[in-house]
Design a protein around this motif. Structure first.
Motif, mmCIF file in Angstrom:
data_model
loop_
_atom_site.group_PDB
_atom_site.id
_atom_site.type_symbol
_atom_site.label_atom_id
_atom_site.label_comp_id
_atom_site.label_asym_id
_atom_site.label_seq_id
_atom_site.Cartn_x
_atom_site.Cartn_y
_atom_site.Cartn_z
ATOM 1 N N MET A 362 0.876 -1.176 0.000
ATOM 2 C CA MET A 362 0.000 0.000 0.000
ATOM 3 C C MET A 362 0.911 1.223 0.000
ATOM 4 N N GLY A 363 1.153 1.764 -1.187
ATOM 5 C CA GLY A 363 2.111 2.852 -1.291
ATOM 6 C C GLY A 363 3.500 2.361 -0.924
ATOM 7 N N ALA A 364 4.108 3.004 0.080
ATOM 8 C CA ALA A 364 5.439 2.602 0.514
ATOM 9 C C ALA A 364 5.411 1.502 1.575
ATOM 10 N N LEU A 365 4.227 1.148 2.060
ATOM 11 C CA LEU A 365 4.113 0.089 3.060
ATOM 12 C C LEU A 365 4.118 -1.272 2.372
ATOM 13 N N ILE A 366 4.913 -2.177 2.892
ATOM 14 C CA ILE A 366 5.037 -3.521 2.315
ATOM 15 C C ILE A 366 5.017 -4.541 3.455
ATOM 16 N N LYS A 367 4.198 -5.586 3.280
ATOM 17 C CA LYS A 367 4.199 -6.695 4.232
ATOM 18 C C LYS A 367 4.220 -8.003 3.453
ATOM 19 N N LYS A 368 4.930 -8.994 4.044
ATOM 20 C CA LYS A 368 5.098 -10.284 3.383
ATOM 21 C C LYS A 368 4.740 -11.408 4.349
ATOM 22 N N ALA A 369 4.294 -12.513 3.769
ATOM 23 C CA ALA A 369 4.037 -13.730 4.546
ATOM 24 C C ALA A 369 4.258 -14.915 3.615
ATOM 25 N N SER A 370 4.591 -16.063 4.210
ATOM 26 C CA SER A 370 4.894 -17.225 3.373
ATOM 27 C C SER A 370 4.587 -18.521 4.120
ATOM 28 N N PHE A 371 4.517 -19.590 3.353
ATOM 29 C CA PHE A 371 4.420 -20.930 3.920
ATOM 30 C C PHE A 371 5.078 -21.899 2.947
ATOM 31 N N GLU A 372 5.548 -23.023 3.487
ATOM 32 C CA GLU A 372 6.178 -24.054 2.661
ATOM 33 C C GLU A 372 5.274 -25.277 2.642
ATOM 34 N N LEU A 373 4.840 -25.660 1.443
ATOM 35 C CA LEU A 373 3.932 -26.788 1.274
ATOM 36 C C LEU A 373 4.719 -28.014 0.822
ATOM 37 N N VAL A 374 4.532 -29.117 1.561
ATOM 38 C CA VAL A 374 5.154 -30.389 1.203
ATOM 39 C C VAL A 374 4.029 -31.415 1.028
ATOM 40 N N VAL A 375 3.890 -31.935 -0.193
ATOM 41 C CA VAL A 375 2.866 -32.942 -0.496
ATOM 42 C C VAL A 375 3.525 -34.319 -0.473
ATOM 43 N N GLU A 376 3.034 -35.202 0.406
ATOM 44 C CA GLU A 376 3.586 -36.549 0.548
ATOM 45 C C GLU A 376 2.601 -37.591 0.031
ATOM 46 N N GLY A 377 3.133 -38.767 -0.328
ATOM 47 C CA GLY A 377 2.268 -39.853 -0.777
ATOM 48 C C GLY A 377 3.048 -41.138 -0.987
ATOM 49 N N VAL A 378 2.302 -42.276 -0.855
ATOM 50 C CA VAL A 378 2.900 -43.590 -1.108
ATOM 51 C C VAL A 378 3.295 -43.653 -2.583
ATOM 52 N N PRO A 379 4.469 -44.140 -2.897
ATOM 53 C CA PRO A 379 4.891 -44.202 -4.290
ATOM 54 C C PRO A 379 4.016 -45.125 -5.111
ATOM 55 N N VAL A 380 3.746 -44.700 -6.344
ATOM 56 C CA VAL A 380 2.934 -45.475 -7.279
ATOM 57 C C VAL A 380 3.676 -45.551 -8.603
ATOM 58 N N ILE A 381 3.771 -46.789 -9.133
ATOM 59 C CA ILE A 381 4.399 -46.961 -10.444
ATOM 60 C C ILE A 381 3.362 -46.629 -11.508
ATOM 61 N N ARG A 382 3.664 -45.634 -12.337
ATOM 62 C CA ARG A 382 2.740 -45.208 -13.381
ATOM 63 C C ARG A 382 2.927 -45.980 -14.691
ATOM 64 N N ARG A 383 4.130 -46.451 -14.932
ATOM 65 C CA ARG A 383 4.362 -47.151 -16.199
ATOM 66 C C ARG A 383 5.639 -47.956 -16.116
ATOM 67 N N VAL A 384 5.610 -49.191 -16.709
ATOM 68 C CA VAL A 384 6.822 -49.965 -16.934
ATOM 69 C C VAL A 384 6.878 -50.276 -18.421
ATOM 70 N N ALA A 385 8.059 -50.287 -18.979
ATOM 71 C CA ALA A 385 8.212 -50.525 -20.415
ATOM 72 C C ALA A 385 9.553 -51.173 -20.682
ATOM 73 N N LYS A 386 9.643 -51.768 -21.883
ATOM 74 C CA LYS A 386 10.912 -52.358 -22.312
ATOM 75 C C LYS A 386 11.107 -52.076 -23.791
ATOM 76 N N ARG A 387 12.326 -52.028 -24.186
ATOM 77 C CA ARG A 387 12.654 -51.855 -25.596
ATOM 78 C C ARG A 387 14.002 -52.517 -25.876
ATOM 79 N N ARG A 388 14.139 -52.915 -27.154
ATOM 80 C CA ARG A 388 15.381 -53.559 -27.559
ATOM 81 C C ARG A 388 16.448 -52.495 -27.766
ATOM 82 N N GLY A 389 17.644 -52.787 -27.347
ATOM 83 C CA GLY A 389 18.754 -51.880 -27.543
ATOM 84 C C GLY A 389 19.134 -51.760 -29.002
ATOM 85 N N GLU A 390 19.884 -50.729 -29.340
ATOM 86 C CA GLU A 390 20.262 -50.492 -30.727
ATOM 87 C C GLU A 390 21.121 -51.615 -31.296
#
Length: 549
Positions: A362-390
């Motif tokens: 507000m004009g020359a007045l400045i105020k700040k605030a913050s928070f740190e968000l950490v999202v946790e969860g059990v690991p989930v495999i989304r995809r497995v794949a295989k391919r032949r090498g060159e």
């Protein structure tokens, strides 16, 4: 013959040698017999014969006069007593000529100065400003007064000038003095006064001009914006000279008397300090000035704050409350990157993790605030794949997973090389290169402190024997073996269904034609048709189940 010529005038300087010309400096006549100078009260004779001059003089001129070669009279160390008429008499042939010359002696004044100065000037009051004097002058000097280099002219009211001249009895030189009586104005505070005679000026002088206070003004002084916690100085200025030294300051209805100062400081102001402030002269309360002062403030609260731990898929309520004395501007950042709008967290993902900061201004007045968000969860495999090498000799296995904290990836087999991508937004990709010698099932396991997940992938050998190449042509890659087998079964079943349906259609058509021709056993034929339809439906259902399997 006697000849008399009109009078000339010569001006000489006091104390100098003066040359008085004979016949205005005309050449000597050829038949010159004698030249003689004389004056009225007494005389002396200068005779010139055969280029020899003789001086016959008495009194004060005996050692001060001489005749120049051109017959001019020379008078040394001239004084005012030499102001008289000298006559040059020239005898040439039968003629006697006289040439009178009036001698005047001038002397410039020795100096100009102002004395008897006034201590101060008061507005509207006639005051003798000073006396200007100059001495040892002839003729008597005329004195002129100046203000800011402009001459002052006596008007008999605000400017009155009186002069007098005194003559020295010994030298005859004069001393002139001039007195200036002056009525000051407010603009004369910084004025410079001088006086002068001929080309000589005195040193400039100035005066303190006094006048009563007619108006005061209140000034608000602050090092920064007027906000809570700041110090505010009130300064009361008066236009009088000298100005008042004591004031009353009215602080939100309370009167504070301040002596020997024109300022008062209000410390550590708050929003309650907003209001009207006044100052006035102690001996004249009606002479005052006021100012309305607004103390700016800005309150802000942010919820949540600090470090916030949440689970994947949850919601997070974000609340920002503000209270201010003016218009606000709000901006958000995440990990120092500017956000286009206020963040919302309806269904948390790992990419929502980070440090959030809100800045409210507000004009020359400045105020700040913050928070740190950490999202946790059990690991989930989304995809497995295989391919032949060159080179066709190895297989590259890929396991992609999400989770937080960062999951650890483990394979059930060892590989020749392993590669792990950077852990970004809760995602990680792990690649393993292997050279299988037998067909095998490989397990990828991801885990963190919250749990784990596993997925399998079938891998066949890479090197095929010659007798297997024919069958390998059909199953050109292990990755498509199972898919092609399933597709073959489905296609076979569909073809069988089509064949049965076609046979049923032909049979029905033939039965109807027979009934049309003979008109016999129509009911029995219908009954047999129904049984055949039921068998076909059972076959279709059985094939459908096989396809689903």
């Amino acid at each position: 013959v006697f000849i008399s010529v009109g009078m000339d005038t010569v001006i000489g300087l006091y104390g100098e040698t003066i040359e008085v010309p004979c016949n205005n400096g005309a050449p000597k006549p050829k038949d010159l017999f004698m030249t003689k100078w004389k004056y009225v009260s007494c005389s002396y004779t200068l005779s010139l014969k055969d280029q020899d001059a003789s001086v016959i003089a008495t009194d004060k001129y005996k050692d001060r006069v001489s005749m120049a070669e051109n017959s001019s009279l020379l008078i040394a160390a001239a004084t005012l007593k030499d102001e008289k008429t000298f006559t040059c008499m020239v005898v040439a042939g039968a003629d006697i000529s006289e040439y009178p010359v009036k001698l005047l002696i001038h002397k410039a004044p020795t100096g100009v100065e102002i004395t008897a100065l006034a201590t101060e000037l008061e507005i509207g009051k006639p005051t003798q400003l000073g006396q200007c004097s100059t001495s040892d002058a002839n003729p008597a000097a005329s004195i002129t007064w100046f203000k800011n280099k402009k001459p002052l002219v006596a008007d008999g009211k605000g400017i009155i000038i009186s002069s007098k001249v005194k003559v020295d009895e010994v030298t005859g030189l004069t001393t002139t003095s001039s007195i200036l009586q002056y009525t000051a104005e407010k603009g004369d505070t910084a004025a410079l006064f001088t006086c002068g005679a001929l080309n000589t000026l005195s040193s400039p002088v100035s005066f303190t001009v006094t006048y009563p206070t007619e108006r005061i003004s209140l000034h608000v002084i602050s090092k920064g914006p007027l906000m809570e916690g700041a110090n505010v100085t009130l300064k009361c200025k008066a236009d009088g000279n000298p100005p008042p030294t004591s004031f009353n300051f009215h602080i939100l209805g309370k009167v504070v008397k301040v002596e020997n100062s024109d300022s008062y400081t209000v410390t550590d102001v708050t929003r309650e300090s907003t209001g009207e402030y006044k100052c006035s002269i102690i001996d004249n309360a009606k002479m005052e000035d006021s100012k309305n002062i607004t103390i700016n403030y800005l309150d802000m609260s942010l919820s949540p704050s600090g470090k916030v731990m949440k689970s994947f898929g949850e919601t997070l309520a974000l609340t920002l409350q503000t209270h201010a004395s003016g218009e606000l501007k709000v901006s958000w950042t995440k990990d120092n990157g500017k956000l286009d709008s206020r963040p919302t967290f309806d269904k948390l993902t790992y990419s929502d993790s980070g440090k959030y900061e809100v800045v409210v201004t507000m004009g020359a007045l400045i105020k700040k605030a913050s928070f740190e968000l950490v999202v946790e969860g059990v690991p989930v495999i989304r995809r497995v794949a295989k391919r032949r090498g060159e080179d066709g000799q190895h297989k590259v296995l890929t396991c992609e997973a999400e989770g937080s904290p960062k999951p650890t990836v483990a394979w059930s087999v060892n590989g020749t090389s392993a590669d792990e991508s950077p852990y970004v937004n809760g995602k990680i990709t792990h690649k393993l290169t292997i050279v299988p010698t037998v067909n095998l099932t490989v397990v990828c396991t991801v885990s963190n402190e919250l749990g784990q997940d596993t997925r399998t992938i079938n891998v066949s050998t890479c090197n095929l024997s010659e007798q297997d190449k024919v069958s390998a042509t059909i199953n050109s890659s292990d990755e498509g073996d199972t898919t092609k087998l399933v597709v073959g079964v489905i296609v076979g079943l569909l073809l069988a269904t089509v064949v049965v349906g076609l046979a049923y259609w032909l049979y029905m058509k033939k039965s109807k034609q027979g009934s049309w021709k003979t008109g016999e056993k129509e009911d029995g034929s219908t009954e047999e048709s129904k049984k055949l339809e039921e068998k076909i439906e059972e076959k279709l259902e059985e094939n459908s189940q096989k396809v689903e399997v």
